[in-house]
Design an enzyme around this catalytic site. Structure first.
Site: not given
Length: 270
Positions: A2-3, A59, A260, A111
């Site tokens: 999620p952003e 977030k 990234r 995770r």
DNA sequence: CCATATGTTACTCG
DNA sequence: ACGAGTAACATATG
């Protein structure tokens, strides 16, 4: 996954789901490593509190429990699902809140990077930069900040203490829209380019919110909102995960910026 | 087996 | 103080 877009979608869906002003009657913690205090203290504090409101800052998803806050960060693979109280928790479902109206909020996170913080105030969010959906996110403050840092633009846009909300997907998208190379030094951005970037960020985010977020892949571990429904923005991406530029059809480049993967068009972005 | 993944923080070194 | 670079967290997927 999620952003800001996905957290905003979850927040809006939860508000429509009739759990506001409901009392939390039970709390299940299967993985105590995901909470900030002991399991016993967490359950004691959360139980019998009432969900006054649901907020989002950057977030973070925030449950206002009147005299305390439950602050949630989903990190890479955290998800919130809304079930009924007879639901049986499945693999990777680590936390559940049960409301008096028999709704069950389930936290799923393969995770387990995500975290639930139960705190008396929001001070852990003090360092965050301006939330990009808030009124305070104006061009003037954004431009001033751009000029004050000596970093490349991609790194800055990902830095939550610079501005809060963007992640890897939407930074790639916004930089493509603004025709800016991800490694451009922010101090070298002309005012007009910066203005273009500012409005590109807004356009990218509002489009993605309309599309209910980006769901890459199609397993449960990819984005879905509270009823396990997928977003649709993956069908409207311009560069992220793409092979060819939608404008000039050249091959999309992939490089690492700040660890990234960054997708961009060498011809359109400089 | 290897690389990669929507996020963040802690640490080192210069 | 600032910035660059690296590893770490833990798991699934291609």
């Amino acid at each position: 996954m999620p952003e800001i877009v996905e957290v905003e979608t979850i927040k809006n869906d939860l508000i429509r789901a009739r759990i506001l002003s409901q009392k939390i009657v039970d709390v299940k913690i299967l993985k105590p490593s995901l909470i900030n205090i002991s399991k016993k203290a967490f359950v004691q504090k959360a139980k019998n509190s009432t969900l006054q409101n649901i907020l989002r800052i950057g977030k973070y998803l925030i449950f206002d429990l009147k005299d305390k806050y439950l602050i949630i960060h989903l990190k890479m693979t955290g998800h919130i699902f809304l079930k009924d109280e007879d639901y049986i928790l499945q693999k990777h479902e680590h936390i559940a809140l049960i409301f008096e109206n028999k709704k069950m909020l389930v936290y799923f996170d393969p995770r387990r990077f995500g975290k639930f913080y139960l705190r008396d105030d929001l001070s852990i969010l003090n360092k965050l930069g301006c939330d990009i959906l808030s009124k305070n996110f104006t061009f003037d403050t954004f431009y001033e900040k751009l000029k004050s840092k000596k970093k490349n633009i991609k790194t800055l846009l990902l830095d939550q203490n610079f501005i809060a909300g963007l992640g890897n997907i939407y930074v790639d998208e916004a930089l493509f829209l603004a025709k800016i190379h991800p490694e451009t030094f922010s101090q070298n951005l002309a005012k007009k380019k910066s203005q273009n970037l500012y409005s590109s960020i807004k356009k990218t985010i509002s489009k993605a919110i309309k599309n209910r977020g980006t769901s890459l892949g199609n397993s449960r571990s990819n984005f879905s909102s509270i009823y396990e429904d997928f977003g649709n923005n993956q069908n409207h991406l311009l560069v992220h995960t793409k092979k060819t530029c939608p404008i000039c059809f050249s091959k999309i480049k992939k490089i690492k910026v700040n660890q990234r993967t960054s997708h961009f068009c060498e011809k359109c972005q400089d």
